[in-house]
Design a protein around this motif. Structure first.
Motif, PDB file in Angstrom:
ATOM      1  N   GLN A  21       0.835  -1.198   0.000  1.00  0.00           N
ATOM      2  CA  GLN A  21       0.000   0.000   0.000  1.00  0.00           C
ATOM      3  C   GLN A  21       0.875   1.254   0.000  1.00  0.00           C
ATOM      4  O   GLN A  21       0.620   2.198  -0.750  1.00  0.00           O
ATOM      5  CB  GLN A  21      -0.926   0.017   1.216  1.00  0.00           C
ATOM      6  CG  GLN A  21      -2.066  -0.957   1.140  1.00  0.00           C
ATOM      7  CD  GLN A  21      -2.961  -0.905   2.362  1.00  0.00           C
ATOM      8  OE1 GLN A  21      -2.798  -0.065   3.243  1.00  0.00           O
ATOM      9  NE2 GLN A  21      -3.921  -1.811   2.425  1.00  0.00           N
ATOM     10  N   ILE A  24       2.437   1.848  -3.441  1.00  0.00           N
ATOM     11  CA  ILE A  24       1.444   2.372  -4.382  1.00  0.00           C
ATOM     12  C   ILE A  24       1.176   3.844  -4.114  1.00  0.00           C
ATOM     13  O   ILE A  24       1.110   4.664  -5.045  1.00  0.00           O
ATOM     14  CB  ILE A  24       0.137   1.547  -4.316  1.00  0.00           C
ATOM     15  CG1 ILE A  24       0.370   0.158  -4.922  1.00  0.00           C
ATOM     16  CG2 ILE A  24      -1.009   2.273  -5.024  1.00  0.00           C
ATOM     17  CD1 ILE A  24      -0.755  -0.814  -4.700  1.00  0.00           C
ATOM     18  N   LEU A  25       1.044   4.209  -2.850  1.00  0.00           N
ATOM     19  CA  LEU A  25       0.776   5.604  -2.512  1.00  0.00           C
ATOM     20  C   LEU A  25       1.955   6.510  -2.872  1.00  0.00           C
ATOM     21  O   LEU A  25       1.755   7.623  -3.356  1.00  0.00           O
ATOM     22  CB  LEU A  25       0.425   5.736  -1.025  1.00  0.00           C
ATOM     23  CG  LEU A  25      -0.918   5.116  -0.635  1.00  0.00           C
ATOM     24  CD1 LEU A  25      -1.109   5.164   0.878  1.00  0.00           C
ATOM     25  CD2 LEU A  25      -2.060   5.817  -1.344  1.00  0.00           C
ATOM     26  N   TYR A  27       4.063   5.973  -5.304  1.00  0.00           N
ATOM     27  CA  TYR A  27       4.018   6.073  -6.769  1.00  0.00           C
ATOM     28  C   TYR A  27       2.932   7.069  -7.204  1.00  0.00           C
ATOM     29  O   TYR A  27       3.159   7.903  -8.078  1.00  0.00           O
ATOM     30  CB  TYR A  27       3.772   4.703  -7.398  1.00  0.00           C
ATOM     31  CG  TYR A  27       3.593   4.775  -8.894  1.00  0.00           C
ATOM     32  CD1 TYR A  27       4.698   4.918  -9.724  1.00  0.00           C
ATOM     33  CD2 TYR A  27       2.330   4.728  -9.471  1.00  0.00           C
ATOM     34  CE1 TYR A  27       4.547   5.010 -11.103  1.00  0.00           C
ATOM     35  CE2 TYR A  27       2.170   4.825 -10.839  1.00  0.00           C
ATOM     36  CZ  TYR A  27       3.273   4.957 -11.645  1.00  0.00           C
ATOM     37  OH  TYR A  27       3.119   5.058 -12.999  1.00  0.00           O
ATOM     38  N   ALA A  28       1.767   6.969  -6.596  1.00  0.00           N
ATOM     39  CA  ALA A  28       0.662   7.867  -6.950  1.00  0.00           C
ATOM     40  C   ALA A  28       1.041   9.317  -6.651  1.00  0.00           C
ATOM     41  O   ALA A  28       0.745  10.219  -7.446  1.00  0.00           O
ATOM     42  CB  ALA A  28      -0.598   7.470  -6.183  1.00  0.00           C
ATOM     43  N   GLU A  29       1.711   9.532  -5.533  1.00  0.00           N
ATOM     44  CA  GLU A  29       2.135  10.883  -5.167  1.00  0.00           C
ATOM     45  C   GLU A  29       3.148  11.422  -6.178  1.00  0.00           C
ATOM     46  O   GLU A  29       3.025  12.546  -6.664  1.00  0.00           O
ATOM     47  CB  GLU A  29       2.742  10.881  -3.761  1.00  0.00           C
ATOM     48  CG  GLU A  29       3.204  12.233  -3.280  1.00  0.00           C
ATOM     49  CD  GLU A  29       3.773  12.164  -1.888  1.00  0.00           C
ATOM     50  OE1 GLU A  29       3.332  12.954  -1.058  1.00  0.00           O
ATOM     51  OE2 GLU A  29       4.677  11.337  -1.647  1.00  0.00           O
ATOM     52  N   THR A  31       3.542  10.519  -9.253  1.00  0.00           N
ATOM     53  CA  THR A  31       2.841  10.726 -10.510  1.00  0.00           C
ATOM     54  C   THR A  31       2.049  12.029 -10.473  1.00  0.00           C
ATOM     55  O   THR A  31       2.051  12.796 -11.444  1.00  0.00           O
ATOM     56  CB  THR A  31       1.908   9.538 -10.811  1.00  0.00           C
ATOM     57  OG1 THR A  31       2.686   8.340 -10.877  1.00  0.00           O
ATOM     58  CG2 THR A  31       1.162   9.720 -12.114  1.00  0.00           C
ATOM     59  N   ALA A  32       1.395  12.298  -9.365  1.00  0.00           N
ATOM     60  CA  ALA A  32       0.623  13.538  -9.225  1.00  0.00           C
ATOM     61  C   ALA A  32       1.545  14.746  -9.335  1.00  0.00           C
ATOM     62  O   ALA A  32       1.220  15.728 -10.021  1.00  0.00           O
ATOM     63  CB  ALA A  32      -0.123  13.550  -7.900  1.00  0.00           C
ATOM     64  N   ASN A  35       2.513  15.295 -12.838  1.00  0.00           N
ATOM     65  CA  ASN A  35       1.392  15.892 -13.565  1.00  0.00           C
ATOM     66  C   ASN A  35       1.316  17.401 -13.314  1.00  0.00           C
ATOM     67  O   ASN A  35       0.998  18.168 -14.225  1.00  0.00           O
ATOM     68  CB  ASN A  35       0.078  15.226 -13.185  1.00  0.00           C
ATOM     69  CG  ASN A  35      -0.047  13.830 -13.736  1.00  0.00           C
ATOM     70  OD1 ASN A  35       0.644  13.453 -14.676  1.00  0.00           O
ATOM     71  ND2 ASN A  35      -0.911  13.032 -13.139  1.00  0.00           N
ATOM     72  N   TYR A  57      -7.879  16.910  -5.773  1.00  0.00           N
ATOM     73  CA  TYR A  57      -7.688  15.725  -4.944  1.00  0.00           C
ATOM     74  C   TYR A  57      -6.392  15.790  -4.131  1.00  0.00           C
ATOM     75  O   TYR A  57      -6.147  14.933  -3.284  1.00  0.00           O
ATOM     76  CB  TYR A  57      -7.716  14.453  -5.796  1.00  0.00           C
ATOM     77  CG  TYR A  57      -6.751  14.477  -6.963  1.00  0.00           C
ATOM     78  CD1 TYR A  57      -5.446  14.033  -6.827  1.00  0.00           C
ATOM     79  CD2 TYR A  57      -7.153  14.971  -8.203  1.00  0.00           C
ATOM     80  CE1 TYR A  57      -4.563  14.076  -7.885  1.00  0.00           C
ATOM     81  CE2 TYR A  57      -6.282  15.014  -9.268  1.00  0.00           C
ATOM     82  CZ  TYR A  57      -4.985  14.564  -9.107  1.00  0.00           C
ATOM     83  OH  TYR A  57      -4.111  14.620 -10.158  1.00  0.00           O
TER      84      TYR A  57
END
Length: 90
Positions: A21, A24-25, A27-29, A31-32, A35, A57
């Motif tokens: 978890q 994944i978090l 990686y998501a951070e 990626t954000a 962006n 978000y």
């Protein structure tokens, strides 16, 4: 209200180990943040408050701290503009 797909995704995420978890978090951070940088590149001199609106978000305080960090590292330039800042890639 979450869609069925979103509910399934959350359920699957919760079944993962804590370490997975966290990965994944992270990686998501990352990626954000990438962006956000791309958004600034495509919108030179964008106002900081517009970045907040584009990425609702992500808490505005988190975005602000990241922008300040990028400014200190020389990645971006922030210029005071009324009650906000204009932001552009350096």
């Amino acid at each position: 209200m979450l869609t069925e797909t979103e509910q399934k995704a959350i359920s699957l995420f919760e079944e993962l180990s804590e370490e997975k978890q966290k990965r994944i978090l992270r990686y998501a951070e990352a990626t954000a943040y990438e962006n956000i940088l791309q958004f600034i590149q495509k919108n030179p001199c964008i106002q900081q408050k517009e970045i907040y609106r584009r990425f609702p978000y992500i808490p505005s305080g988190t975005i602000r701290r990241k922008l300040v960090s990028w400014e200190q590292k020389g990645k971006i330039i922030r210029t005071k503009s009324g009650d906000t800042y204009s932001v552009k890639i350096k």
